[in-house]
Design a protein around this motif. Sequence first.
Motif, PDB file in Angstrom:
ATOM      1  N   UNK A 136       0.857  -1.180   0.000  1.00  0.00           N
ATOM      2  CA  UNK A 136       0.000   0.000   0.000  1.00  0.00           C
ATOM      3  C   UNK A 136       0.896   1.234   0.000  1.00  0.00           C
ATOM      4  N   UNK A 137       1.018   1.840  -1.175  1.00  0.00           N
ATOM      5  CA  UNK A 137       1.892   3.004  -1.290  1.00  0.00           C
ATOM      6  C   UNK A 137       1.406   4.180  -0.448  1.00  0.00           C
ATOM      7  N   UNK A 138       0.133   4.188  -0.097  1.00  0.00           N
ATOM      8  CA  UNK A 138      -0.428   5.311   0.656  1.00  0.00           C
ATOM      9  C   UNK A 138      -0.427   5.088   2.161  1.00  0.00           C
ATOM     10  N   UNK A 139       0.014   3.887   2.586  1.00  0.00           N
ATOM     11  CA  UNK A 139       0.041   3.616   4.023  1.00  0.00           C
ATOM     12  C   UNK A 139       1.032   4.548   4.699  1.00  0.00           C
ATOM     13  N   UNK A 140       0.690   5.008   5.911  1.00  0.00           N
ATOM     14  CA  UNK A 140       1.614   5.890   6.629  1.00  0.00           C
ATOM     15  C   UNK A 140       2.867   5.129   7.073  1.00  0.00           C
ATOM     16  N   UNK A 141       3.890   5.856   7.429  1.00  0.00           N
ATOM     17  CA  UNK A 141       5.102   5.245   7.977  1.00  0.00           C
ATOM     18  C   UNK A 141       4.769   4.555   9.287  1.00  0.00           C
ATOM     19  N   UNK A 142       5.479   3.490   9.641  1.00  0.00           N
ATOM     20  CA  UNK A 142       5.236   2.804  10.915  1.00  0.00           C
ATOM     21  C   UNK A 142       5.505   3.734  12.094  1.00  0.00           C
ATOM     22  N   UNK A 200       2.760  -2.888  14.150  1.00  0.00           N
ATOM     23  CA  UNK A 200       2.297  -2.266  12.908  1.00  0.00           C
ATOM     24  C   UNK A 200       2.489  -3.274  11.782  1.00  0.00           C
ATOM     25  N   UNK A 201       1.419  -3.730  11.115  1.00  0.00           N
ATOM     26  CA  UNK A 201       1.545  -4.744  10.049  1.00  0.00           C
ATOM     27  C   UNK A 201       2.316  -4.235   8.837  1.00  0.00           C
ATOM     28  N   UNK A 261      20.849  -2.595   9.931  1.00  0.00           N
ATOM     29  CA  UNK A 261      19.442  -2.927   9.715  1.00  0.00           C
ATOM     30  C   UNK A 261      19.083  -4.252  10.376  1.00  0.00           C
ATOM     31  N   UNK A 262      17.817  -4.367  10.769  1.00  0.00           N
ATOM     32  CA  UNK A 262      17.280  -5.622  11.298  1.00  0.00           C
ATOM     33  C   UNK A 262      15.843  -5.764  10.818  1.00  0.00           C
ATOM     34  N   UNK A 263      15.458  -6.969  10.413  1.00  0.00           N
ATOM     35  CA  UNK A 263      14.104  -7.201   9.927  1.00  0.00           C
ATOM     36  C   UNK A 263      13.102  -7.098  11.070  1.00  0.00           C
ATOM     37  N   UNK A 264      11.811  -7.165  10.720  1.00  0.00           N
ATOM     38  CA  UNK A 264      10.776  -7.055  11.747  1.00  0.00           C
ATOM     39  C   UNK A 264      10.733  -8.275  12.651  1.00  0.00           C
ATOM     40  N   UNK A 265      11.506  -9.314  12.332  1.00  0.00           N
ATOM     41  CA  UNK A 265      11.602 -10.458  13.229  1.00  0.00           C
ATOM     42  C   UNK A 265      12.563 -10.191  14.384  1.00  0.00           C
ATOM     43  N   UNK A 266      13.450  -9.197  14.205  1.00  0.00           N
ATOM     44  CA  UNK A 266      14.483  -8.955  15.209  1.00  0.00           C
ATOM     45  C   UNK A 266      14.107  -7.861  16.187  1.00  0.00           C
ATOM     46  N   UNK A 281      15.149   4.275  12.977  1.00  0.00           N
ATOM     47  CA  UNK A 281      13.972   4.470  12.134  1.00  0.00           C
ATOM     48  C   UNK A 281      13.281   3.120  11.954  1.00  0.00           C
ATOM     49  N   UNK A 282      11.964   3.147  11.962  1.00  0.00           N
ATOM     50  CA  UNK A 282      11.206   2.000  11.476  1.00  0.00           C
ATOM     51  C   UNK A 282      10.833   2.306  10.026  1.00  0.00           C
ATOM     52  N   UNK A 283      10.855   1.272   9.191  1.00  0.00           N
ATOM     53  CA  UNK A 283      10.602   1.471   7.762  1.00  0.00           C
ATOM     54  C   UNK A 283       9.519   0.506   7.306  1.00  0.00           C
ATOM     55  N   UNK A 284       8.535   1.035   6.588  1.00  0.00           N
ATOM     56  CA  UNK A 284       7.417   0.227   6.125  1.00  0.00           C
ATOM     57  C   UNK A 284       7.711  -0.487   4.823  1.00  0.00           C
ATOM     58  N   UNK A 285       6.785  -1.335   4.409  1.00  0.00           N
ATOM     59  CA  UNK A 285       6.942  -2.069   3.147  1.00  0.00           C
ATOM     60  C   UNK A 285       6.971  -1.126   1.942  1.00  0.00           C
ATOM     61  N   UNK A 286       6.418   0.043   2.114  1.00  0.00           N
ATOM     62  CA  UNK A 286       6.455   1.036   1.038  1.00  0.00           C
ATOM     63  C   UNK A 286       7.679   1.953   1.163  1.00  0.00           C
ATOM     64  N   UNK A 287       8.607   1.570   2.042  1.00  0.00           N
ATOM     65  CA  UNK A 287       9.876   2.282   2.257  1.00  0.00           C
ATOM     66  C   UNK A 287       9.703   3.648   2.902  1.00  0.00           C
ATOM     67  N   UNK A 288       8.519   3.906   3.478  1.00  0.00           N
ATOM     68  CA  UNK A 288       8.362   5.137   4.244  1.00  0.00           C
ATOM     69  C   UNK A 288       8.951   4.930   5.627  1.00  0.00           C
TER      70      UNK A 288
END
Length: 402
Positions: free
Chosen positions: A31-37, A61-62, A82-87, A106-113
């Motif tokens: 979802x390109x419009x999803x807000x940043x985590x 945050x999914x 960097x660490x994935x959301x599993x870490x 920083x937390x980074x979403x799937x849309x790189x926000x």
Amino acid sequence: MTTMKKIYLLILLAGMVTLACKKEGIRVYVDENAPAPAAITKFNVTNIPGGAIITYTIPADPNLLYVKAVYNANAEVKREAKASYFGDTLVVTGFGDTLPKIVKLYTVGRNEKASAATEVTVNPLTPPVRSAQRSIDFRATFGGVVAIYKNEAMAPLTYYLMLDTTGKNTWKNITIYTSEAAAGAVTARGYDTVTQRFAVYTKDRWGNKSDTLIKELKPIFETPIDKAPFKEVSLPTDNNIGHTWSGLSLRNMTFLWNNVWNSDNDCFHTKTSVALMPAWFTFDMGFKTALSRFKFYHRSGSSGAYVGGDPKTFEIYGSNNPNPDGSWDSSWTLLGEFTSIKPTPSTTVSAEDRTFASVNGEDFDMPPGIPAVRYLRFKINSTWGGFTYFYISELSFWGARQ
């Protein structure tokens, strides 16, 4: 879920993303419009030498894909971890001092926000580049200077020995040596026995430099020992019978002083069928000699340095009148005990290791105050590969003939 299972799952997910456009029914929607985590709000810092370990609580945050840390290791180097959301852990390294440092999470979403930055202050403990430098015993040695160091962190460090060529701070690098060994020595040889200004400093892989230690040092007199008079002495109990392969002549003891090294087949190589360890051999230097140091040139090639029958621990004995029965009686005096040190700690033999061992030769200083002797007896106690035969390419000595 175990760490390995998490890694396998990450690999599987990455493969699914790659194949999304190729296999019908597998889709990864972003979802390109999803807000940043949401930003990181809970964290803990454990300071370590030259860095810190940051643990944190993952926001629920999914859309979250990974967490990253951004920081300046020094004025020239900007780094990310960097660490994935599993870490829940990030390790930041590369700091060259113990001053407080700001790390931005920083937390980074799937849309790189990316979320807003969470600033974390870390206080690195003394980095290896400084602790190793502080451990250095810098002093004169035979024909030059030596820097004896400890690197308990076993970090990749480069040691620079320098000479003031004019006496007016005109510095020139005379030895550059990189190693991860926990302890060792860096030498520069070939200098007259006059007082000169020498210096040493240490640098890590991120470009951090230690302070420079400057000393006025006077190298100790020595001269290369002419190997022309050297000859084999065959005593009972000695292991001195040469091995042969591929139609070569016997690789006997005389290869130790023919001034040829860094050649795979040019070495003293004992018979593989003679299973002796420890094992020893004896030779005559031709004159009584007070030894100051020697170079041990390891055999080159894939069967050479730090593997197989390459000597790892050994002793050198001296005598002026050895018992012809080959016994270890009072005619033999222990001159020194030695351990070969591999520059890099891994089991793999690197190009750097081979250059150090087979091209440049490994330096060993003889203990001060040893007697002048004519006959030398090398006792090999162990080899790098645990073999019961051994091989050596060349031996060169320095000191003073009597």
